[in-house]
Write an enzyme that holds these catalytic residues in place. Sequence first.
Site, PDB file in Angstrom:
ATOM      1  N   LYS A   1       0.834  -1.213   0.000  1.00 50.95           N
ATOM      2  CA  LYS A   1       0.000   0.000   0.000  1.00 50.95           C
ATOM      3  C   LYS A   1       0.863   1.255   0.000  1.00 50.95           C
ATOM      4  CE  LYS A   1      -1.858   1.571   4.017  1.00 50.95           C
ATOM      5  NZ  LYS A   1      -1.588   2.994   4.340  1.00 50.95           N
ATOM      6  N   ASN A   2       1.816   1.316   0.927  1.00 51.32           N
ATOM      7  CA  ASN A   2       2.550   2.570   1.120  1.00 51.32           C
ATOM      8  C   ASN A   2       3.608   2.823   0.054  1.00 51.32           C
ATOM      9  OD1 ASN A   2       0.931   3.145   3.238  1.00 51.32           O
ATOM     10  ND2 ASN A   2       2.401   2.570   4.826  1.00 51.32           N
TER      11      ASN A   2
ATOM     12  N   ILE B   1       7.036   7.010  17.298  1.00 47.83           N
ATOM     13  CA  ILE B   1       6.721   7.749  16.061  1.00 47.83           C
ATOM     14  C   ILE B   1       5.430   8.568  16.201  1.00 47.83           C
ATOM     15  CG2 ILE B   1       6.356   7.569  13.548  1.00 47.83           C
ATOM     16  CD1 ILE B   1       9.118   6.601  14.337  1.00 47.83           C
TER      17      ILE B   1
ATOM     18  N   ASP C   1       4.156   0.597  12.129  1.00 53.24           N
ATOM     19  CA  ASP C   1       3.014  -0.093  11.511  1.00 53.24           C
ATOM     20  C   ASP C   1       2.923  -1.569  11.911  1.00 53.24           C
ATOM     21  OD1 ASP C   1       2.257   2.239  10.294  1.00 53.24           O
ATOM     22  OD2 ASP C   1       3.045   1.727   8.320  1.00 53.24           O
TER      23      ASP C   1
ATOM     24  N   ARG D   1      -8.951  -0.561   4.161  1.00 51.81           N
ATOM     25  CA  ARG D   1      -8.108   0.478   3.554  1.00 51.81           C
ATOM     26  C   ARG D   1      -6.747  -0.079   3.183  1.00 51.81           C
ATOM     27  NH1 ARG D   1      -7.273   5.520   6.996  1.00 51.81           N
ATOM     28  NH2 ARG D   1      -5.847   5.703   5.251  1.00 51.81           N
TER      29      ARG D   1
ATOM     30  N   CYS E   1      -5.995  13.111  13.378  1.00 53.89           N
ATOM     31  CA  CYS E   1      -5.907  11.696  13.006  1.00 53.89           C
ATOM     32  C   CYS E   1      -5.963  10.862  14.287  1.00 53.89           C
ATOM     33  CB  CYS E   1      -4.586  11.469  12.274  1.00 53.89           C
ATOM     34  SG  CYS E   1      -4.258   9.758  11.876  1.00 53.89           S
TER      35      CYS E   1
ATOM     36  N   ARG F   1      -5.055  10.434   4.439  1.00 52.77           N
ATOM     37  CA  ARG F   1      -4.062  11.504   4.596  1.00 52.77           C
ATOM     38  C   ARG F   1      -3.006  11.456   3.504  1.00 52.77           C
ATOM     39  NH1 ARG F   1      -4.456  13.685   9.473  1.00 52.77           N
ATOM     40  NH2 ARG F   1      -2.381  14.560   9.353  1.00 52.77           N
TER      41      ARG F   1
ATOM     42  N   ARG G   1       0.115  14.362  13.341  1.00 61.12           N
ATOM     43  CA  ARG G   1       0.526  14.207  11.952  1.00 61.12           C
ATOM     44  C   ARG G   1       0.450  15.497  11.127  1.00 61.12           C
ATOM     45  NH1 ARG G   1      -1.784   8.650   9.668  1.00 61.12           N
ATOM     46  NH2 ARG G   1       0.107   8.742   8.424  1.00 61.12           N
ATOM     47  N   PRO G   2       1.158  16.529  11.530  1.00 60.30           N
ATOM     48  CA  PRO G   2       1.194  17.739  10.691  1.00 60.30           C
ATOM     49  C   PRO G   2       1.936  17.486   9.386  1.00 60.30           C
ATOM     50  CG  PRO G   2       2.732  17.955  12.520  1.00 60.30           C
ATOM     51  CD  PRO G   2       2.038  16.625  12.695  1.00 60.30           C
ATOM     52  N   VAL G   3       1.848  18.434   8.456  1.00 55.87           N
ATOM     53  CA  VAL G   3       2.561  18.296   7.179  1.00 55.87           C
ATOM     54  C   VAL G   3       3.517  19.481   6.978  1.00 55.87           C
ATOM     55  CG1 VAL G   3       0.848  16.839   6.023  1.00 55.87           C
ATOM     56  CG2 VAL G   3       0.603  19.327   5.915  1.00 55.87           C
ATOM     57  N   ASP G   4       3.961  20.061   8.096  1.00 54.84           N
ATOM     58  CA  ASP G   4       4.814  21.246   8.026  1.00 54.84           C
ATOM     59  C   ASP G   4       6.122  20.981   7.277  1.00 54.84           C
ATOM     60  OD1 ASP G   4       5.098  19.613  10.445  1.00 54.84           O
ATOM     61  OD2 ASP G   4       6.777  20.925  10.935  1.00 54.84           O
ATOM     62  N   GLN G   5       6.642  19.770   7.363  1.00 54.42           N
ATOM     63  CA  GLN G   5       7.922  19.487   6.704  1.00 54.42           C
ATOM     64  C   GLN G   5       7.764  19.433   5.179  1.00 54.42           C
ATOM     65  OE1 GLN G   5      10.814  19.374   8.603  1.00 54.42           O
ATOM     66  NE2 GLN G   5       9.294  20.027  10.098  1.00 54.42           N
TER      67      GLN G   5
HETATM   68  N1  EPU Z   1       5.696  14.712  11.097  1.00 52.76           N
HETATM   69  C1  EPU Z   1       5.673  16.064  11.375  1.00 52.76           C
HETATM   70  N2  EPU Z   1       5.635  16.950  10.324  1.00 52.76           N
HETATM   71  C2  EPU Z   1       5.582  16.551   9.032  1.00 52.76           C
HETATM   72  C3  EPU Z   1       5.627  15.164   8.742  1.00 52.76           C
HETATM   73  C4  EPU Z   1       5.674  14.278   9.802  1.00 52.76           C
HETATM   74  O1  EPU Z   1       5.695  16.461  12.548  1.00 52.76           O
HETATM   75  O2  EPU Z   1       5.535  17.413   8.150  1.00 52.76           O
HETATM   76  C5  EPU Z   1       5.771  13.732  12.194  1.00 52.76           C
HETATM   77  C6  EPU Z   1       4.524  12.875  12.307  1.00 52.76           C
HETATM   78  O3  EPU Z   1       3.515  13.536  13.054  1.00 52.76           O
HETATM   79  C7  EPU Z   1       5.060  11.635  12.985  1.00 52.76           C
HETATM   80  C8  EPU Z   1       6.465  11.517  12.392  1.00 52.76           C
HETATM   81  O4  EPU Z   1       6.795  12.807  11.892  1.00 52.76           O
HETATM   82  O5  EPU Z   1       5.129  11.837  14.371  1.00 52.76           O
HETATM   83  C9  EPU Z   1       6.624  10.511  11.274  1.00 52.76           C
HETATM   84  O6  EPU Z   1       5.552  10.644  10.366  1.00 52.76           O
HETATM   85  P1  EPU Z   1       5.692  10.329   8.796  1.00 52.76           P
HETATM   86  O7  EPU Z   1       5.587  11.613   8.066  1.00 52.76           O
HETATM   87  O8  EPU Z   1       6.871   9.479   8.566  1.00 52.76           O
HETATM   88  O9  EPU Z   1       4.375   9.494   8.544  1.00 52.76           O
HETATM   89  P2  EPU Z   1       3.553   9.511   7.203  1.00 52.76           P
HETATM   90  O10 EPU Z   1       4.471   9.741   6.081  1.00 52.76           O
HETATM   91  O11 EPU Z   1       2.363  10.378   7.360  1.00 52.76           O
HETATM   92  C10 EPU Z   1       3.839   6.987   6.602  1.00 52.76           C
HETATM   93  C11 EPU Z   1       2.936   5.820   6.374  1.00 52.76           C
HETATM   94  C12 EPU Z   1       2.318   5.413   7.700  1.00 52.76           C
HETATM   95  C13 EPU Z   1       3.437   5.034   8.654  1.00 52.76           C
HETATM   96  C14 EPU Z   1       4.406   6.214   8.812  1.00 52.76           C
HETATM   97  C15 EPU Z   1       5.618   5.904   9.671  1.00 52.76           C
HETATM   98  C16 EPU Z   1       2.205   6.148   4.106  1.00 52.76           C
HETATM   99  C17 EPU Z   1       1.115   6.471   3.158  1.00 52.76           C
HETATM  100  N3  EPU Z   1       1.912   6.191   5.406  1.00 52.76           N
HETATM  101  O12 EPU Z   1       3.024   8.023   7.137  1.00 52.76           O
HETATM  102  O13 EPU Z   1       1.520   4.268   7.438  1.00 52.76           O
HETATM  103  O14 EPU Z   1       2.906   4.721   9.920  1.00 52.76           O
HETATM  104  O15 EPU Z   1       4.870   6.633   7.520  1.00 52.76           O
HETATM  105  O16 EPU Z   1       6.321   4.835   9.155  1.00 52.76           O
HETATM  106  O17 EPU Z   1       3.295   5.829   3.687  1.00 52.76           O
HETATM  107  C18 EPU Z   1      -0.251   2.765   7.793  1.00 52.76           C
HETATM  108  O18 EPU Z   1       0.050   2.221   6.725  1.00 52.76           O
HETATM  109  O19 EPU Z   1      -1.072   2.270   8.604  1.00 52.76           O
HETATM  110  C19 EPU Z   1       0.358   4.035   8.139  1.00 52.76           C
HETATM  111  C20 EPU Z   1      -0.149   4.857   9.077  1.00 52.76           C
END
Ligand code: EPU
Length: 416
Positions: free
Chosen positions: A22-23, A326, A304, A396, A116, A92, A121-125
């Site tokens: 999926k990911n 995480i 995960d 999902r 969530c 997301r 899970r912000p997207v600031d980065q």
């Molecule tokens: N974070 C921030 N700011 C950002 C991005 C991330 O603070 O801009 C924080 C998050 O809040 C979290 C940490 O950084 O505490 C890591 O989050 P990451 O961005 O790596 O997570 P993601 O990319 O949103 C993906 C997977 C998740 C998996 C995580 C961690 C996909 C589509 N989703 O999420 O998968 O848990 O990486 O490995 O690739 C799942 O499949 O059930 C799932 C949740």
Amino acid sequence: MDKLLIEGGRRLEGSIAVSGAKNAALPILAAGLLTSDPLMVSNVPKLHDVATTLKLLAGMGVRSSQEGDCVTIDASTINAPHAPYDLVRTMRASILVLGPLLARFGEARVSLPGGCAIGQRPVDQHIKGLQAMGAQIGIEHGDVVAKSSRLRGARIITDMVTVTGTENLMMAATLAQGESIIENAAREPEVVDLANALIAMGARIEGAGSDRISIQGVERLHGASHRVMPDRIEAGTFLCAVAAAGGRLRLTSVTPSTMDATLEKLREAGAQIETGPDWIDLMMNARPKAINLRTAPFPGFATDMQAQMMAMNTVAEGAGVITETIFENRFMHVLEMQRLGADITIEGNTAIVRGVPTLSGASVMATDLRASAGLVIAGLVADGQTVVDRIYHLDRGYESMEAKLSGVGACIRRAS
Ligand code: EPU
């Protein structure tokens, strides 16, 4: 709403073919936006999140066709570079269209994902990285609104390791002018799979799989075909199920080298494991031994897989300490596992799980995808019937989970 009915206590034996990841599939489908040529993606799992992604792309004017596990994306025309809230709030990963849209069309409007179940899970980065490449980004009416002339290569150091953040920036950088460097990049195999798909499309990327990825921007990307990597989390989930319930399992269509942390923990729990290039055999003839684990970015133990390992620990010999580093709120399954008789104490981001000889079946509610998988495993080892409600979460991210588990002797069926 569908539920799963499980009669627990059966030994599991047989073979399961693992689906595509999926990911990896989600970002690769989003990468189809980067070119006006067709992108052919095979080994795409049949999941709600994949359907949501195709719906999201269709809303923008992208055509797609599906034949078996093969999806072809044709983004030659885009009439609305928007990801609306009604889709983003259900998935997301929709944020993954932001980088490609901006890079190819110079504009994007993507609804800001809200709260969530598993953490903020912000997207600031993602935003910070795109701004470093020259994009102007603001929030308007709940949407991230981004504009740019051609993006410029930049050196970006992310504050934390972010998987989709790395993917978004890597995709954007493929069409930027000049070189981009992503430092502190996620090393997850899904990032490497996406990089391989992009390279097949003509991108110039080096270092994917390390914490420093460099991308030389090119004028345009072209069509390609790519096979999605096997789902290491689906694979790990089935291995945990058999380690908890006892039995023997052969997984096929799997890449064991992406699963070292999970396999090591299962060995510690007492499972006998053998691996080949694309298969894994697991045998478990005794009660598992409790294991300690701490989630971490790859190559550490995947968040995960945390709920599924916890399910195994609930019936293990001894006590195990599980630390989630995480996400801030990824223990929602604990209260449900306690309803099945599990002995778990939470202190901050740590759960102490004292194994009990057996769980007792009950009705439980799934709160997110991996929590649901953990509850299914708990149901497989519980006495009597367990009903897992709200399994739309499971749909999902797991393709035909109940059919795959029935195929190895589990008594599990779906009811509306
Ligand atoms: N974070 C921030 N700011 C950002 C991005 C991330 O603070 O801009 C924080 C998050 O809040 C979290 C940490 O950084 O505490 C890591 O989050 P990451 O961005 O790596 O997570 P993601 O990319 O949103 C993906 C997977 C998740 C998996 C995580 C961690 C996909 C589509 N989703 O999420 O998968 O848990 O990486 O490995 O690739 C799942 O499949 O059930 C799932 C949740």
